[in-house]
Write an enzyme that holds these catalytic residues in place. Sequence first.
Site, PDB file in Angstrom:
ATOM      1  N   HIS A 181      -6.665  -6.905  -0.355  1.00 14.42           N
ATOM      2  CA  HIS A 181      -6.752  -5.468  -0.623  1.00 14.42           C
ATOM      3  C   HIS A 181      -6.010  -5.122  -1.927  1.00 14.42           C
ATOM      4  O   HIS A 181      -5.003  -5.759  -2.262  1.00 14.42           O
ATOM      5  CB  HIS A 181      -6.122  -4.677   0.532  1.00 14.42           C
ATOM      6  N   HIS A 219       0.820  -1.236   0.000  1.00 18.98           N
ATOM      7  CA  HIS A 219       0.000   0.000   0.000  1.00 18.98           C
ATOM      8  C   HIS A 219       0.845   1.273   0.000  1.00 18.98           C
ATOM      9  O   HIS A 219       0.301   2.359  -0.163  1.00 18.98           O
ATOM     10  CB  HIS A 219      -0.929   0.032   1.215  1.00 18.98           C
ATOM     11  N   ASP A 233      -5.215 -12.518   3.660  1.00 19.40           N
ATOM     12  CA  ASP A 233      -6.429 -11.945   4.221  1.00 19.40           C
ATOM     13  C   ASP A 233      -7.667 -12.146   3.351  1.00 19.40           C
ATOM     14  O   ASP A 233      -8.749 -11.680   3.701  1.00 19.40           O
ATOM     15  CB  ASP A 233      -6.231 -10.452   4.567  1.00 19.40           C
TER      16      ASP A 233
END
Length: 309
Positions: free
Chosen positions: A161, A122, A243
């Site tokens: 994500h 990120h 995740d």
Amino acid sequence: MSTALITHPDCLGHETPPGHPEQVARLSRILKALEGKDLARVTAPMVAEDDLLRVHPRAYVESIRAAAPETGRVQLDADTWMSPGSLAAAHRAAGGAVRAVDLVLSGVHANAFVATRPPGHHAECETPMGFCLFGTIAVAAKHALVHHGLARVAVVDFDVHHGNGTQDLLEDEPRALFVSSHQFPLWPGTGTADETGPHGTILNLPLAPGTGSEGFRRTYEEKVFPRVAAFAPDLILASTGFDAHKADPLAELRLETGDFTWVTERLCDLADEHCDGRLVSCLEGGYDLDALAESAAAHVDVLIARGAG
Ligand SMILES: [Zn+2]
């Protein structure tokens, strides 16, 4: 040939506040789950300045160094914290990924798992974000291209994500293909299919909440694997987040541990077909400690089996 496990105790020294999902126990549980496995254990070095500066401007690198506290903790954004040990941990994470590339490209090891934290996918060019300080896997990709002179590198990100940071750091690099599958909608809110980058080397695959094994595998069979194969990379890098597991508290995909085994096997198949099996996997997310440890062990078992051949 064998599989390298690259880590460093400094990565346990990056401390987040109590209750923060990106916690020290994530890495300690993974390392415990990997105890006794047939791995070449390698110490992650600090990243070289030149490697970091390929993806982040000097002012940003210095701002992260300046932000590191001597005591206590500082908060860089809603999710991202630094403790006194965070800078060394982040330098080890990026340095470990670079070392993994060196070891795999030189043929010392067949493949590698970089078990470090903080994660990296990120972190944008000039912005720490989502638990991440430096763009670890982008640093590794650039090192492979620039230092080793590879023609093409593929980065596949199956963290739940969107790998917005990796996209930001690699989208101007036509020699890098970046593929991200992720739940959408979900934080950080980017990663729609129309984000393809200025060179068309970005492939985003948003997955609806509730997507499980079948939808995930179909997406990879129909979209990811053909695209990676067509790109014919000299090295495959994996941004390995766990995740998307159904037990994870931060997202709503429904993968089972066996899906991580499956995707790892298929990525190893692609690596065998295109780049002599060369694959480097870097830990990203995964926040249910039991699912994380089990999934990481399953992932590494595949690397070991494939690296032994
Ligand atoms: Zn994640």
